[in-house]
Scaffold this motif. Structure first.
Motif, PDB file in Angstrom:
ATOM      1  N   ALA A 103       1.730  -9.768  -5.845  1.00  0.00           N
ATOM      2  CA  ALA A 103       1.351  -9.910  -7.249  1.00  0.00           C
ATOM      3  C   ALA A 103       0.308  -8.888  -7.696  1.00  0.00           C
ATOM      4  N   ASP A 104      -0.658  -8.584  -6.839  1.00  0.00           N
ATOM      5  CA  ASP A 104      -1.841  -7.851  -7.297  1.00  0.00           C
ATOM      6  C   ASP A 104      -2.047  -6.462  -6.704  1.00  0.00           C
ATOM      7  N   SER A 105      -1.310  -6.088  -5.671  1.00  0.00           N
ATOM      8  CA  SER A 105      -1.611  -4.815  -4.994  1.00  0.00           C
ATOM      9  C   SER A 105      -1.107  -3.592  -5.742  1.00  0.00           C
ATOM     10  N   GLY A 106      -0.133  -3.778  -6.601  1.00  0.00           N
ATOM     11  CA  GLY A 106       0.466  -2.636  -7.270  1.00  0.00           C
ATOM     12  C   GLY A 106       1.536  -1.956  -6.427  1.00  0.00           C
ATOM     13  N   LEU A 107       1.734  -2.433  -5.217  1.00  0.00           N
ATOM     14  CA  LEU A 107       2.772  -1.880  -4.344  1.00  0.00           C
ATOM     15  C   LEU A 107       4.094  -2.607  -4.568  1.00  0.00           C
ATOM     16  N   ARG A 108       5.173  -1.879  -4.363  1.00  0.00           N
ATOM     17  CA  ARG A 108       6.494  -2.511  -4.437  1.00  0.00           C
ATOM     18  C   ARG A 108       6.683  -3.431  -3.229  1.00  0.00           C
ATOM     19  N   ALA A 109       7.535  -4.420  -3.375  1.00  0.00           N
ATOM     20  CA  ALA A 109       7.826  -5.333  -2.267  1.00  0.00           C
ATOM     21  C   ALA A 109       8.362  -4.569  -1.066  1.00  0.00           C
ATOM     22  N   SER A 110       9.090  -3.478  -1.317  1.00  0.00           N
ATOM     23  CA  SER A 110       9.641  -2.683  -0.219  1.00  0.00           C
ATOM     24  C   SER A 110       8.553  -1.982   0.586  1.00  0.00           C
ATOM     25  N   ALA A 111       7.340  -1.913   0.072  1.00  0.00           N
ATOM     26  CA  ALA A 111       6.205  -1.381   0.829  1.00  0.00           C
ATOM     27  C   ALA A 111       5.368  -2.505   1.417  1.00  0.00           C
ATOM     28  N   VAL A 112       5.206  -3.602   0.676  1.00  0.00           N
ATOM     29  CA  VAL A 112       4.356  -4.706   1.124  1.00  0.00           C
ATOM     30  C   VAL A 112       4.890  -5.349   2.399  1.00  0.00           C
ATOM     31  N   PHE A 113       6.175  -5.672   2.441  1.00  0.00           N
ATOM     32  CA  PHE A 113       6.723  -6.383   3.596  1.00  0.00           C
ATOM     33  C   PHE A 113       6.641  -5.583   4.894  1.00  0.00           C
ATOM     34  N   PRO A 114       7.001  -4.294   4.898  1.00  0.00           N
ATOM     35  CA  PRO A 114       6.831  -3.545   6.142  1.00  0.00           C
ATOM     36  C   PRO A 114       5.359  -3.401   6.557  1.00  0.00           C
ATOM     37  N   LEU A 115       4.469  -3.222   5.596  1.00  0.00           N
ATOM     38  CA  LEU A 115       3.052  -3.122   5.930  1.00  0.00           C
ATOM     39  C   LEU A 115       2.545  -4.403   6.581  1.00  0.00           C
ATOM     40  N   ILE A 146       5.147   4.386  16.946  1.00  0.00           N
ATOM     41  CA  ILE A 146       6.136   4.568  15.881  1.00  0.00           C
ATOM     42  C   ILE A 146       5.793   3.681  14.686  1.00  0.00           C
ATOM     43  N   SER A 147       5.338   2.456  14.951  1.00  0.00           N
ATOM     44  CA  SER A 147       4.946   1.547  13.873  1.00  0.00           C
ATOM     45  C   SER A 147       3.775   2.095  13.071  1.00  0.00           C
ATOM     46  N   VAL A 148       2.792   2.657  13.764  1.00  0.00           N
ATOM     47  CA  VAL A 148       1.633   3.237  13.071  1.00  0.00           C
ATOM     48  C   VAL A 148       2.069   4.433  12.224  1.00  0.00           C
ATOM     49  N   MET A 149       2.962   5.263  12.764  1.00  0.00           N
ATOM     50  CA  MET A 149       3.464   6.405  11.991  1.00  0.00           C
ATOM     51  C   MET A 149       4.220   5.915  10.759  1.00  0.00           C
ATOM     52  N   ALA A 150       5.018   4.855  10.908  1.00  0.00           N
ATOM     53  CA  ALA A 150       5.740   4.288   9.767  1.00  0.00           C
ATOM     54  C   ALA A 150       4.761   3.736   8.738  1.00  0.00           C
ATOM     55  N   LEU A 151       3.718   3.079   9.206  1.00  0.00           N
ATOM     56  CA  LEU A 151       2.689   2.542   8.313  1.00  0.00           C
ATOM     57  C   LEU A 151       2.067   3.663   7.485  1.00  0.00           C
ATOM     58  N   MET A 152       1.743   4.768   8.139  1.00  0.00           N
ATOM     59  CA  MET A 152       1.139   5.895   7.415  1.00  0.00           C
ATOM     60  C   MET A 152       2.124   6.490   6.404  1.00  0.00           C
ATOM     61  N   LEU A 153       3.391   6.617   6.775  1.00  0.00           N
ATOM     62  CA  LEU A 153       4.385   7.153   5.842  1.00  0.00           C
ATOM     63  C   LEU A 153       4.557   6.255   4.625  1.00  0.00           C
ATOM     64  N   ILE A 154       4.556   4.948   4.851  1.00  0.00           N
ATOM     65  CA  ILE A 154       4.698   3.998   3.741  1.00  0.00           C
ATOM     66  C   ILE A 154       3.499   4.116   2.803  1.00  0.00           C
ATOM     67  N   LEU A 155       2.306   4.209   3.374  1.00  0.00           N
ATOM     68  CA  LEU A 155       1.099   4.319   2.554  1.00  0.00           C
ATOM     69  C   LEU A 155       1.061   5.638   1.776  1.00  0.00           C
ATOM     70  N   VAL A 156       1.490   6.725   2.403  1.00  0.00           N
ATOM     71  CA  VAL A 156       1.531   8.007   1.709  1.00  0.00           C
ATOM     72  C   VAL A 156       2.517   7.940   0.549  1.00  0.00           C
ATOM     73  N   ASP A 157       3.685   7.364   0.787  1.00  0.00           N
ATOM     74  CA  ASP A 157       4.677   7.226  -0.269  1.00  0.00           C
ATOM     75  C   ASP A 157       4.176   6.321  -1.396  1.00  0.00           C
ATOM     76  N   ALA A 158       3.490   5.240  -1.036  1.00  0.00           N
ATOM     77  CA  ALA A 158       2.980   4.294  -2.048  1.00  0.00           C
ATOM     78  C   ALA A 158       1.880   4.923  -2.906  1.00  0.00           C
ATOM     79  N   ALA A 159       1.171   5.898  -2.331  1.00  0.00           N
ATOM     80  CA  ALA A 159       0.083   6.532  -3.071  1.00  0.00           C
ATOM     81  C   ALA A 159       0.578   7.495  -4.143  1.00  0.00           C
ATOM     82  N   ARG A 160       1.830   7.891  -4.084  1.00  0.00           N
ATOM     83  CA  ARG A 160       2.387   8.818  -5.088  1.00  0.00           C
ATOM     84  C   ARG A 160       2.599   8.161  -6.407  1.00  0.00           C
TER      85      ARG A 160
END
Length: 160
Positions: A103-115, A146-160
């Motif tokens: 509800a409040d993070s501003g992130l899409r659900a497709s980013a929240v669930f993997p994070l 691999i999970s940490v790398m995925a986490l960083m990629l998701i966060l970088v994408d979400a920051a755009r």
């Protein structure tokens, strides 16, 4: 996520080998339902009702297991009740956090669930090592990296 939880029992015959697939499907269904409910139905006034209904359903399922003769002896042990209470509090906090993040993070659900999923894996791995001196295999370490790398990629994408 599968690699970070890999063990010999998941590669040997039997039902354990299907566990990663079951978890993948069930977690996906649960995530989709929570996302839809949060997006379509929940406001700040009815979040408490949603939490109440989810935990009432979980309590009903748990109590139905109490009739199983194999489970009944465990119910007489205090540590079962303490562990169940701790797990319930942790699950409530996780659901509350998840709905709030949707509800409040501003992130899409497709980013929240993997994070959230990756965070749970990382915390469980660290907790298992620190609390139980659990050995972390090479395959698990690769999965964690691999999970940490995925986490960083998701966060970088979400920051755009």
């Amino acid at each position: 996520m599968v690699a970070s939880n890999w063990s010999r029992s998941t590669t040997e015959g039997g039902s354990g080998r299907w566990l990663p697939l079951y978890l993948f499907v069930l977690v996906g269904v649960i995530d989709a339902v929570i996302s839809q409910v949060q997006h379509a139905l929940l406001g700040t006034q009815n979040q408490s009702l949603f939490f109440l209904l989810v935990f009432a359903a979980a309590t009903t399922v748990s109590l139905s297991w109490a009739f199983d003769p194999k489970v009944r002896p465990a119910l007489t042990q205090h540590r079962t009740w303490w562990a169940g209470t701790a797990l319930g509090v942790a699950n409530y906090a996780a659901l509350h956090f998840l709905v709030g993040a949707l509800a409040d993070s501003g992130l899409r659900a497709s980013a929240v669930f993997p994070l959230v999923g990756i965070g749970v894996i990382l915390l469980a791995s660290i907790g298992g090592r620190l609390l139980f001196n659990e050995r972390i295999s090479t395959v698990r370490i690769v999965g964690i990296v691999i999970s940490v790398m995925a986490l960083m990629l998701i966060l970088v994408d979400a920051a755009r």
